[in-house]
Design an enzyme around this catalytic site. Sequence first.
Site, short mmCIF file in Angstrom:
data_model
loop_
_atom_site.label_atom_id
_atom_site.label_comp_id
_atom_site.label_asym_id
_atom_site.label_seq_id
_atom_site.Cartn_x
_atom_site.Cartn_y
_atom_site.Cartn_z
CE LYS A 8 21.85 17.51 2.13
NZ LYS A 8 20.92 18.59 2.49
CB THR A 9 20.07 13.22 7.16
OG1 THR A 9 21.15 14.12 6.90
CG2 THR A 9 20.48 12.26 8.26
CG ASP B 141 24.38 12.65 5.96
OD1 ASP B 141 24.19 13.40 4.98
OD2 ASP B 141 23.68 12.70 7.00
CD GLU B 142 26.34 17.03 6.88
OE1 GLU B 142 26.75 17.88 6.07
OE2 GLU B 142 25.42 17.23 7.69
CD GLN C 92 23.86 22.39 4.54
OE1 GLN C 92 23.96 22.27 5.75
NE2 GLN C 92 22.96 21.74 3.83
NE ARG D 254 21.74 23.78 9.84
CZ ARG D 254 21.56 22.77 9.01
NH1 ARG D 254 21.34 21.56 9.44
NH2 ARG D 254 21.56 22.98 7.70
P1 ATP Z 1 20.87 19.19 6.20
O1 ATP Z 1 21.33 19.69 4.84
O2 ATP Z 1 20.67 20.31 7.14
O3 ATP Z 1 21.67 18.06 6.70
P2 ATP Z 1 18.90 17.28 5.28
O4 ATP Z 1 18.74 17.52 3.84
O5 ATP Z 1 19.74 16.17 5.71
O6 ATP Z 1 19.37 18.66 5.95
P3 ATP Z 1 16.91 16.17 7.01
O7 ATP Z 1 17.56 16.50 8.27
O8 ATP Z 1 16.96 14.78 6.52
O9 ATP Z 1 17.44 17.17 5.88
O10 ATP Z 1 15.40 16.63 7.01
C1 ATP Z 1 14.99 17.90 7.49
C2 ATP Z 1 13.69 17.79 8.26
O11 ATP Z 1 12.62 17.53 7.37
C3 ATP Z 1 13.69 16.65 9.25
O12 ATP Z 1 12.96 17.04 10.38
C4 ATP Z 1 12.98 15.54 8.49
O13 ATP Z 1 12.37 14.63 9.36
C5 ATP Z 1 11.94 16.34 7.71
N1 ATP Z 1 11.52 15.66 6.45
C6 ATP Z 1 12.31 15.34 5.40
N2 ATP Z 1 11.60 14.75 4.43
C7 ATP Z 1 10.33 14.70 4.85
C8 ATP Z 1 9.09 14.18 4.29
N3 ATP Z 1 9.05 13.62 3.09
N4 ATP Z 1 7.99 14.31 5.03
C9 ATP Z 1 8.02 14.89 6.24
N5 ATP Z 1 9.12 15.37 6.82
C10 ATP Z 1 10.28 15.28 6.14
MG MG Z 2 21.50 16.08 6.86
#
Ligand code: ATP
Ligand code: MG
Length: 747
Positions: A59-60, A245-246, A276, A628
Site C-alpha cells: 500500500k505504502t 496513508d494509514e 490494523q 512486521r
Molecule cells: P503495512 O500495512 O504494513 O503498512 P504496506 O501494505 O504499506 O504494509 P509496503 O510497506 O508498501 O506494504 O510493502 C511491503 C514490502 O513489500 C516492502 O518492502 C515493499 O518494498 C515490498 N513490495 C511491495 N510491492 C512490491 C512489488 N510489487 N515488488 C516487490 N516488492 C514489493
Molecule cells: Mg504501509
Amino acid sequence: MKMMHSSRLPPQGPETAKGARMTMKSERAILQDLNPEQREAAQYFDGPLLILAGAGSGKTRVLTYRIALLTGPEGVDPGRILAITFTNKAAEEMKGRIHRLVGPRAGAIWISTFHSACSRILRQEAERLGYRRGFVIYDDDDQLRMVNRIIRDMDLDTKRYPPRLVRSLIENAKNEMVDADTYRKRIRDDLTEVVAGVYKNYQEQLFRNNAMDFDDLLLNTIAVLELFPMVLEHYQERFSYINVDEYQDTNPAQYRLVKLLSERHRNLCVVGDDDQGIYSWRGADLRNILEFEKDYPDAKVVRLERNYRSTRVILEAANHVVSLIAGRKEKRLWTEREEGEQIRYFFANSGNDETAFVALEINQLMESGGYGHRDFAVFYRTNAQSRPFEEMLLRFGIPYKIVGGFKFYERKEVKDALAYLKFLLNRDDAVGLRRIINEPKRGIGEVTLAHADAFARSQGIGMWEALQRAEEVPNLGPSACRKLAGFVELVEGLSSEIEKLPLPDLLQVVLERSGYLDALAREGTFEAEGRAENLQELKNAMVEFNSSNPGEGLEAFLERVSLVAEIDLYDEEEGAVTLMTLHNAKGLEYPVVFIVGMEDGVFPHLRCMGSTESMEEERRLFYVGVTRARDLLYLSGAAYRSQYGNLKMSPESRFMRDIPRQYLQVIKADEPAVVGERKEGVRQGELDVLAASFSVGERVIHDKWGEGTITALSRSRSGPEVTINFPGLGEKLLLLEYAPIKKAGGA
Ligand code: ATP
Ligand code: MG
C-alpha cells in the site's frame, strides 16, 4: 542454527534524498516494479480511490509510486500534490523514495503528517482567525503547565482535578471536534463541569498567548477553510491530488479536513487496512475507512492480496490471527516467498531467561552472518517492559535504540524518583532539589524558591539550609513557610529510612510519602498508568540489583544506574537493535522481529481484557506486530517475573492459541530457574492430594486476587496446576504448590 534468508530485501532504513543514488526511473521502469493490481491503483489519478488491503501488500509502495507517476514528465505540477503519512519518520522515507524516482521535482510535493501540513497552512492563514504573525506551538509540557495554572486560578484543587486528566479530556473533545461551547452543553457531572470551564479558559489563554496546541493545528485549519470560502478554494486548487496513508487511524477532525480539501477535485486516494486500526483509544475511527464507499459511491476500490514482506509461515499465522476478529472485511493474503522457518516460541521460566534468550538469539544470528544489528526489532506492549531488555542488551554489548520513546532511565518519572534518592544522599544537589521540590505539586512555586535562593546567597549558605531556615527567609508568607517545612520534614524522614529499608522498600516509601504515586493515581489516564508501571519497573531493577550485589546499598545502585544511562553503543555502520512498543511499529518492517511479554495480562493487556471491543483492538495490535517480520519471528514470554520482590506468575498469552501449532517451533524452557518459596512442609504426594480436592467450577479465594472460579486443573512437569478465572482479571494459570488459595466458603 541454520539461516535461510537468500531472498532478503535490503533493509528499509530511513533513506534521505541526500544519501540516495540518483537513479531517476522512467515511467516504464516504475510500472515494472508493481504488480498488475498495484499498477492499476498507481495509475488511477482521477476521482476517489480506496486501497484497502492487508499488511505488507505494498500500500505504502503504491502510494509512493503513484505520486512519482503523477509528477512524471507530462504529469501534474508537483506543487499540487499532498501526501499525508502517520509519522514524520514515514514522511522522510517517502520523500527519499520519491526523490530517487523522480529527482528534484519531488521537492515541491507536500509530504508530511497531518500536523505539519496544518501548521504549514496556518503559517499563511492564521491571521484570518485573529492570531498574530508567528504563532507558537505548545507542546505537551506547555499544555500541561497551562491547564495546571488555570485549574489553580479557578481556585480548584489540582488533586481533585488532576491536570493531566483534565488535559486528556480536553484533547478527546478536540479530537472529536467538540469545542468549548458545545462541551458545556454536555456537562454530565462535577468533573465534566470543571473541564468545560478549564477548556474555555484554556482556549482563551492560548489565543491571547498567540499559541496553538497540536489539536488546534487541525481544528484551526478546518476553521479557516470553513469560514473563508476563498481560502478553501485556494487550497482545494492547490491540493488537487490528495493521498493519505494509514487512513484507518484517522480521527474525526482529520476526516473532516480531508473531506474539505478534496471536495472540489475529488482526487482523493486513501490507503489503509481496517485490520490494523489500533488507535481508537486516541479517537481514531475505523468507520472513516469502512464507509469510504458510502462517502464516495463512485470510488474505485482496489484490493491487494499479495504480500511481499513475509515468509509464508509468518503470513499464514498472521492470516489466522486476524481471521478471529468478528465482522471484519474478509481479506486473505498470499505470498510467493518461500515457506521460511517456523515461528520460534519460547515461554521461559523467568523474565531473566526471556531477556537472555533474546540477546543470545541476536548474537547467534549475527554470528551466523547476514544480519546487522539494524535488522532486529523487539516489540512490547507497554513502555515499562523495555527496562530488562535494555539492561540485558547492554550486558551483551548489543547496541539498541528506542523509537518513539525514551530509554528507561531517561523517562521523566524514573528521573524524578532517582532525583529523590540522590537527594537523600546528597543535600548539595541543587539541580535535583529543584527537580523534586514541587514534584508532585505541593504548592511550592517559583516565587517561593526565588526568595529562598536570595536568602541563601545573602547568607552564603546552600539552598537546603535556606529551606531548613525558612522562617528567617524575608518575604515568605506563613503558608509558604509551612510548605517548605513540610518538604524538609519529608526529606529528613525519608533519609532516616535509608539504612533501615531494603532498596525496593525505600523507593516505595519515597513514592508514597512524597505523594508521587497518589498524584499518578489521581490522574487516572493511560499515560499516568504507564508512568506508574515504569516506577514499579524501577523497583524490579532494585530487586535484581540486590540479588546480584548482596550487601550493596543505595549509593552503589545509583552509581550503576548512572553508568547504564550513559553507555551508548550506537554505531552508524552496524546500526542498532530497535526497541519499541507495538503501537509504534505500524508501517515498519524488519528481517527479524521479537514480540516479547506474551503473557495474559501483559499482552493482551489486563486493562483491555474486559471488553470485546478492546480485545479486538488488542488482537489487531498482535496482527500488526506479527506482520512486521520479514524472515524470522520470535514470540516469547515468561511464567514467573519478579515483581517488586514477589514472584508473579502469568499464564501464556491467549493469543498463542491463535497461532496454529504447525507454524510454531516451541523452544523448551529448562527446569524452573526461579521459583517462589515452597509452601512449608508440602510434599509432592500431599500436593496431589490437594489437587484432587479441587474441582472445576469450584470457587476459591486467592490472597491477592480475591474470589475466582476454577476453570481447569492440569499438570505440568513442575507439578499440579490450577486455572482460575478472576472477575475483571481474567484467567490465571497457577502452580498449585505456590498458589496462595483456599476454598471459598470455608468448606
Ligand atoms: P503495512 O500495512 O504494513 O503498512 P504496506 O501494505 O504499506 O504494509 P509496503 O510497506 O508498501 O506494504 O510493502 C511491503 C514490502 O513489500 C516492502 O518492502 C515493499 O518494498 C515490498 N513490495 C511491495 N510491492 C512490491 C512489488 N510489487 N515488488 C516487490 N516488492 C514489493
Ligand atoms: Mg504501509
